[in-house]
Scaffold this motif. Structure first.
Motif, PDB file in Angstrom:
ATOM      1  N   VAL B  80      46.638  36.229  31.279  1.00  0.00           N
ATOM      2  CA  VAL B  80      45.993  37.040  30.237  1.00  0.00           C
ATOM      3  C   VAL B  80      46.365  38.499  30.484  1.00  0.00           C
ATOM      4  O   VAL B  80      46.807  38.858  31.571  1.00  0.00           O
ATOM      5  N   GLU B  91      36.048  41.246  30.743  1.00  0.00           N
ATOM      6  CA  GLU B  91      36.023  40.297  29.639  1.00  0.00           C
ATOM      7  C   GLU B  91      37.028  39.169  29.867  1.00  0.00           C
ATOM      8  O   GLU B  91      36.746  37.992  29.666  1.00  0.00           O
ATOM      9  N   LYS B  92      38.235  39.565  30.327  1.00  0.00           N
ATOM     10  CA  LYS B  92      39.285  38.568  30.545  1.00  0.00           C
ATOM     11  C   LYS B  92      38.949  37.655  31.730  1.00  0.00           C
ATOM     12  O   LYS B  92      39.262  36.464  31.712  1.00  0.00           O
ATOM     13  N   ARG B  94      35.992  36.789  32.610  1.00  0.00           N
ATOM     14  CA  ARG B  94      34.985  35.861  32.088  1.00  0.00           C
ATOM     15  C   ARG B  94      35.657  34.758  31.279  1.00  0.00           C
ATOM     16  O   ARG B  94      35.316  33.579  31.392  1.00  0.00           O
ATOM     17  N   GLU B  95      36.628  35.173  30.494  1.00  0.00           N
ATOM     18  CA  GLU B  95      37.346  34.204  29.666  1.00  0.00           C
ATOM     19  C   GLU B  95      38.089  33.190  30.544  1.00  0.00           C
ATOM     20  O   GLU B  95      38.055  31.985  30.291  1.00  0.00           O
ATOM     21  N   SER B  98      35.131  31.017  32.348  1.00  0.00           N
ATOM     22  CA  SER B  98      34.258  30.194  31.503  1.00  0.00           C
ATOM     23  C   SER B  98      35.049  29.328  30.539  1.00  0.00           C
ATOM     24  O   SER B  98      34.715  28.184  30.304  1.00  0.00           O
ATOM     25  N   GLN B  99      36.072  29.927  29.966  1.00  0.00           N
ATOM     26  CA  GLN B  99      36.733  29.209  28.887  1.00  0.00           C
ATOM     27  C   GLN B  99      37.888  28.360  29.410  1.00  0.00           C
ATOM     28  O   GLN B  99      38.013  27.197  29.071  1.00  0.00           O
TER      29      GLN B  99
END
Lengths: 547, 429, 378
Positions: B80, B91-92, B94-95, B98-99
């Motif tokens: 990313v 944010e990245k 977390r992405e 989590s994602q």
């Protein structure tokens, strides 16, 4: 006829004679070398130490070689300095700049290929030892330049052992500046030499006072513990004098730094003065034009390195027109495809050109990679010119001269060419100019191309002092706008005065406020200034203002 | 994934369907591969340094897959772009966790990005390998620091200069951010403890990307001509170094007069500079490309093949990723799972060979052991190792030279604490 | 008038959408079982919250740019100042839980050997004080800045450039560690807000709902302002500043009030943003960031109030997707968007929709329409 023949023959004969002499000398030297090899003097004993790959041993070897008196000593030490002193199978070789290998012990040529040869490694301490050794060895060199360098090296090393040679060198020196350097070196040695005569040491203080720079100051403020009261008094006076002198020079130096920073700002902003100042286009992609110029320089240098290394010194001159063309062409392209739809909407040109700047940055990043690219400095731009107690670096001098030349040329173009006339006409009254038969569209494109091209050549200059990276332009865009707005839009002189004022103010503030605070103070000053004079220093008057 | 679907529809569709489709898609794929997150900026100001690290990670993952993957599954790198934007780093991160359900993340550059993602890693209990030299003063359960702590870079460098170059006067020049500030604080305290007087230390800070060094270089020259041997300890950050060194060269500050030892200048940075005038200036790292070991030779070979560029250089943070990745692989093998809790427990004590001929070990404080190398810049932009520590140096999370941290230690194995106070015998104060 | 009704419908639509989001997001996150088709995963909540804060920031820019013709390239500064005020409160809330355990000083002060709290940190331990500062600091800066700028009639491009200089100067200042605000690292590692753990899912939801409420409130406020007589004068200033002045209006006062109001809105957006992303650092002041805000407004449609909200959401969602899926192409896409919107959609998405709306309604009743947005004179 005969006379002509004789005239031809004489130099030929000379050359022949020289050739023979050379060979005889070499043979003699060789004999000498062998003889001494058999004798195994200090030189021959020292040489193998180079092969140990230990800094301490190399250090000892340098000293021994330098004091051996062997005619090859200078060659060995110089080769060591340049990484041309090679070791292999316990023997030491010198590689000449021609590539020829020489056995350092005998001076004989060594034919076998340099298979397993490794250069002797050196570090900073050894570099200093080499410098000092070379200084001692070349004080009596026939070349004035080398004598000068030697004198400076001795000044730094203050090696007492070299004093007799130094005296001899001073006695036979014919050139004033070399003699001056030699005397300085002697003074530096005498000052700290305990058994020198008091008179000599007082004389040394005077010599150093006359020298009057930081090095002299350092020597005079750190007198040896045995200094007599007279010496202390003399040195005290000298130190005070030098301090005053240096303070004066420092002020001059700060102004010079200011001018040189101002020139950088001028270069960065001058293209903007055309696109923004005369056309009203807020070109946020201006910085990227500068970047394109810098990358053009990089490409030109890469090509030169690959195909014509001899031209490297001229690389910047080759890059200049190309950078102008590349950035100018991109500028025209931008004008034709984007900006022309946005005339009369200045705030929107800002947004569109910002978008273009992002695209250009990422484009360059994709093509050239995100890392810095190396743009070399030609030899003539390296180094510094010593004026009084300050040093003016050649690259800064070149940039100052260049910035003013670009300014002058641009001024002349706008003043005396038909393009300039049309540009001014369109700036002052677009509709009237159109009615007079000027193709305003074309002039817009050309003027934008001109502004961008000038930014491109600024990039060539800035590649010499800054990173060549995709972010290059970003660093200059805000400063450029400040300069143009501060100087007054639509006026090249305003840009010049604006750039110089900001540059000098910045550099005068920096010693007191520091680099960051100084800049903040300046920004606030500009904001306040714009409140006082919303149209800058040199505002256009009359109808154009409301357009 | 889910965000993409969201943009294709309009604002009203912000809610249901899009998010759902994303969530189900990824649930179906979760078990196929072991995912490794790569969190390095590919755009913005830090891209200069970070893009290379992303490439290294891709190479390491590819190589591991050639060896048969991990626990019988293939590895997959999820890249990313946090775009040099610090909130975006969080944010990245977390992405990724989590994602994409990555098992570990390799990334971040500069302390601020690490500080920005820290709460995310703690909250979601994942693993971060941070490959850059940094100021220390931190030890978190979820983070492994494979770059140098100050005692693995700064202090040995100063020792070298004092011993070998007989330096008595020090210029501490740095970019104004936390790494130089802390490093200089530590060095100042250290130098004073060695008897250096306050007037023999000059400290100077400049902003990021500083490009006009005329005044500062002139000041350094002035400071250095007092008769005492002077050296510059530079913690100047990436971009500002090129103009700094250019100015040094032009003003004639040679390494033999005033050597500069840098902690943030490696092969990658030198690739953008004409290094001839810089010969002899120094850098302190835990790895140089020029180190002659079989491991390093093999690594450089692979790296050049992978990037299809014979000129690509390697540098210290790259080695840190190599070590970190290999440690993680070994720890996962040892734990038999990628479960973060088990890996965090398993990784302490893991030993892997580094590229300079030694074996680095993960310590209980989540730092690693590394050799310290001092190199002088050569004409070709490489370093010549002029000195190195006898053995490996253990990274200190907390500096012994700062008042606030001299009593603190970190031990995640027995004490289970990153900031244990040895005086009050308490964790966290 | 048709325009009026368009706005009214717009208001209803925006408010009901926001209400739907404020209800749906928490319930999908909290009530729907994880794994179920309706579940909204945890990491999306703060992400959406961030978008909502950006939307409020965009709204504040639209208020001055779209309705008063003031193009501020420094609104990021007000956003960041609001964020710092909140960040300082959150730092004080950490108390002795920092890594060094100092009850008063934040960690970064401890390891930089600060001995006591700088004066401007006092008071931030109280939440009401911090909230006050969130409004006052950006408001005061905007007031002082606007007071000077509008009084001396700095307009158009010049104003834009000095706002840019302002945010740039602030960025440099905040980068300095000597400022006592954490330098480049900024403020981070927050623990709790009003006693609730910042990282907890429920806190996140509450912050998200608060952000949506703030956005709705901001929208209503702006709607009220532009609908009032005051708002009509603003539009007059935008379209013909000199003429308005000649009519006897004190243009600079109108500008000053709306500029300050807008800065305070931006400050609120920043204050809500910080606890959700968990960090505030000087890069929020970067001039590039403020320019990006302007593009959100332009994409959505300036002078429409709903447009900037839409623009901020779309562009940021695009950014999130692009930087994950095609990292190398993000800047191409963003740059292309800037160019495309300025050339082909000068009035943004909602402007284009509004045009369509009017054209279709014109078929029913012909008559001259007041242009909702003209290309603002410089």
């Amino acid at each position: 006829m005969g006379a002509a023949l004789a005239a031809l023959a004489a130099p030929l004969f000379k050359v022949l004679l020289m050739y023979c002499l050379h060979h005889i000398l070499r043979a003699l030297l060789l004999l000498l070398g062998m003889a001494s090899a058999a004798l195994a003097g200090p030189y021959e004993e020292a040489l193998p130490k180079f092969a140990n790959d230990s800094y301490a041993d190399t250090d000892a070897a340098i000293g021994a070689v330098a004091s051996s008196g062997n005619p090859l000593a200078v060659d060995v030490v110089e080769a060591l300095r340049d990484g041309r002193l090679l070791i292999g199978s316990g023997q030491v070789f010198i590689r000449r700049s021609s590539g020829e290998l020489i056995n350092a012990a005998t001076g004989q040529a060594w034919g076998s290929p340099a298979g397993e040869l490794k250069p002797v490694r050196i570090n900073n301490r050894l570099r200093r030892a080499i410098e000092a050794a070379l200084g001692n060895l070349t004080l009596l060199s026939p070349d004035a330049g080398r004598r000068l360098e030697a004198a400076r090296a001795v000044f730094r090393s203050r090696d007492e052992a070299v004093l007799p040679t130094l005296e001899k060198a001073i006695a036979q020196e014919s050139q004033a500046h070399v003699r001056n350097a030699l005397e300085n070196a002697r003074a530096a040695i005498l000052l700290s030499q305990l058994d020198a005569l008091p008179m000599q040491r007082l004389g040394a203080i005077e010599t150093l006072e006359a020298r009057g720079d930081q090095d002299a100051l350092a020597l005079l403020s750190n007198l040896p513990p045995d200094a007599t009261p007279e010496m202390k008094a003399g040195a005290g006076k000298a130190v005070a004098g030098i301090h005053t002198r240096l303070a004066l020079w420092e002020a001059v130096q700060n102004v010079w730094y200011g001018i040189s920073l101002g020139s950088v700002l001028l270069l960065a902003a001058i293209g903007l003065a055309i696109t923004f100042g005369t056309m009203g286009v807020i070109n946020m992609a201006h910085g990227e034009m500068v970047m394109l110029g810098a990358y053009t320089t990089f490409v030109v240098q890469e090509i030169i390195r690959a195909y014509a290394p001899g031209l490297f010194g001229a690389s910047l001159f080759i890059a200049l027109p190309l950078a102008f063309l590349v950035a100018g062409a991109v500028g025209v392209l931008i004008e034709r495809t984007v900006i022309r739809f946005l005339y009369g909407r200045p705030l929107e040109t800002l947004l569109a050109t910002w978008g273009i700047s992002l695209i250009l940055q990422q484009g360059v990043r994709t093509i050239f990679g995100p890392t810095n690219r190396e743009v070399g400095t030609p030899a003539w731009m390296s180094g510094a010119l010593e004026v009084g107690a300050m040093s003016l670096t050649y690259n800064r001098i070149a940039i100052v001269v260049f910035a003013f030349s670009v300014f002058a040329v641009l001024l002349l173009v706008l003043r005396y060419t038909s393009l300039g006339l049309y540009v001014r006409a369109v700036t002052q009254n677009r509709r009237m100019a159109g009615s007079m038969g000027i193709r305003t569209n074309r002039i817009d494109a050309l003027a934008f191309g001109l502004g961008s091209g000038v930014a491109g050549i600024a990039g060539v200059a800035l590649s010499q002092i800054d990173n060549v990276s995709p972010n290059l332009g970003q660093g200059y865009i805000i400063d450029s706008f400040m300069v143009v707005v501060f100087g007054g839009v639509g006026n090249l002189w305003g840009t010049l005065v604006g750039a110089m004022t900001l540059g000098i103010a910045n550099k005068l503030l920096e010693p007191y406020a520091g680099a960051v605070l100084g800049k903040i103070v300046l920004l606030i000053a500009i904001i306040l200034f714009i409140q006082r004079r919303p149209r800058g220093l040199f505002a256009l008057k009359g109808r154009a203002v409301e357009a | 994934m889910s965000i993409f679907t969201m943009t294709r529809r309009n604002l009203v569709a912000l809610t249901a369907a899009a998010l759902v489709s994303g969530a189900t898609l990824q649930a179906a794929r979760a078990e196929e591969t072991i995912k490794v997150g790569v969190l390095h900026s590919l755009s913005g100001t830090m891209a200069i340094s970070e893009t290379t690290l992303k490439d290294v990670m891709l190479m390491l993952v590819e190589e591991q897959n050639k060896k048969g993957g991990l626990l019988g599954r293939k590895l997959e790198a999820v890249v990313v772009d946090p775009a040099s934007n610090w909130p975006l780093f969080a944010e990245k991160a977390r992405e990724l966790i989590s994602q994409h359900k990555v098992s570990a993340v390799f990334g971040a550059w500069t302390s601020v990005s690490r500080k920005s993602v820290l709460p995310v890693f703690k909250e979601l209990n994942s693993i971060l390998f941070y490959p850059v030299q940094y100021e220390g003063e931190e030890s978190e359960r979820n983070v492994f620091y494979t770059g140098a702590a100050p005692n693995q870079q700064a202090i040995p460098a100063v020792d070298y200069l004092a011993k070998e170059e007989k330096v008595e006067r020090w210029v501490l020049a740095g970019t104004d951010y936390v790494y130089p500030r802390t490093t200089n604080k530590i060095l100042e305290a250290y130098l004073k403890s060695k008897g250096v007087k306050a007037e023999d230390i000059m400290i100077s800070y400049t902003p990021f990307g500083h490009s006009d060094w005329q005044t500062i270089v002139a000041d350094i020259k002035k400071f250095g001509s007092s008769g005492k041997k002077t050296a510059v300890v530079s913690t100047i950050n990436g971009d500002a170094n090129v103009p700094f060194y250019k100015e040094l060269a032009n003003q004639g500050v040679k390494a033999t007069d005033i050597p500069v030892v840098a902690f943030s200048v490696g092969e990658e940075e030198l690739a953008g500079i004409d290094t001839k005038p810089l010969v002899g200036h120094l850098a302190a790292w835990n790895y140089f490309q020029s180190v002659e070991t079989p491991e390093n030779k093999a690594f450089i070979e692979k790296w050049k093949t992978f990037t299809k560029n014979a000129k690509r250089v390697s540098n210290d943070p790259m080695e840190a990723h190599v070590i970190g990745f290999n440690m993680w692989v070994k720890a996962v093998e040892k734990a038999g799972t990628t479960d973060p809790d088990k890996v965090i427990d398993a990784i302490v004590g893991i030993q892997v060979p580094n590229l300079t001929g030694g074996v680095s070990e993960m310590l209980p404080n989540h730092h690693i052991t590394k050799p310290v190398l001092i190199g002088e810049i050569k004409e070709d932009g490489q370093f010549d190792t002029v000195w190195q520590t006898d053995g490996l140096v253990s990274g200190d999370a907390w500096s012994k030279h700062l008042d606030g941290s001299k009593d603190l230690i970190a031990d995640w194995q027995t004490l289970k604490c990153g900031n244990y106070n040895t005086v009050t015998k308490k964790c966290g104060s | 008038m048709r325009t009026q009704s368009f706005f009214d419908r717009q208001t209803t639509l925006v408010l009901s959408l926001l209400a739907a989001v404020a209800i749906l997001v928490p319930s999908m996150n909290g009530l729907a079982a994880p794994g179920s088709a309706l579940h909204l995963s945890d990491h999306l909540v703060p992400l959406l919250g961030k978008y909502v804060c950006f939307a409020l920031l965009a709204l504040s820019v639209d208020l001055i740019w779209g309705f008063c013709g003031i193009l501020s390239l420094g609104h990021g500064a007000f956003f960041a100042l609001g964020g710092y005020a909140m960040g300082m409160h959150l730092m004080r809330q950490i108390g002795p839980r920092g890594v060094y355990g100092d009850p008063i000083l934040p960690d970064f002060m401890v390891f930089l050997n600060w001995k006591e709290l700088p004066w401007f940190w006092h008071g931030f331990d109280s939440f009401p004080f911090a909230v006050l500062m969130v409004l006052l600091v950006p408001g005061a800066l905007a007031f002082v800045f606007g007071w000077f700028a509008f009084r001396s009639r700095v307009t158009g491009v010049y104003l834009s450039i000095i706002t840019q200089a302002m945010t740039f100067a602030l960025m440099l200042a905040f980068f300095r560690n000597d400022m006592g605000l954490g330098g480049n690292n900024g403020l981070t590692d927050f623990k709790e807000i009003l006693g609730f753990t910042v990282q907890a899912g429920s806190t996140r939801i509450v912050l998200f709902v608060l952000s949506v409420l703030a956005l709705a409130g901001g929208y209503l406020l702006c709607r009220w302002v532009v609908g009032s007589t005051f708002g009509k004068v603003l539009v007059a200033v935008r379209d013909a500043e000199s003429r308005t002045r000649f009519l006897g209006y004190r243009v600079e006062h109108y500008k000053l009030v709306v500029f300050t109001l807008s800065a305070m809105l931006a400050g609120i957006a920043g204050a809500l943003y910080v606890p959700q992303v968990g960090i505030i650092n000087p890069s929020e002041f970067a001039p590039a960031g403020s320019i990006e805000v302007v593009i959100w407004v332009a994409v959505g449609g300036r002078g429409t109030l709903a447009g900037p909200i839409l623009g901020a959401l779309l562009v940021n969602a695009g950014k999130t997707w692009f930087t994950a899926a095609l990292p190398e192409f993000w800047l191409f896409a963003l740059g292309g968007l800037f160019v495309f919107v300025t050339i082909f959609m000068p009035r943004g998405i909602l402007g284009a929709v509004g045009d369509l709306w009017e054209r279709s309604s014109q078929r029913f009743r012909s008559g001259r329409q007041p242009q909702p947005v003209t290309h603002a004179a410089e």
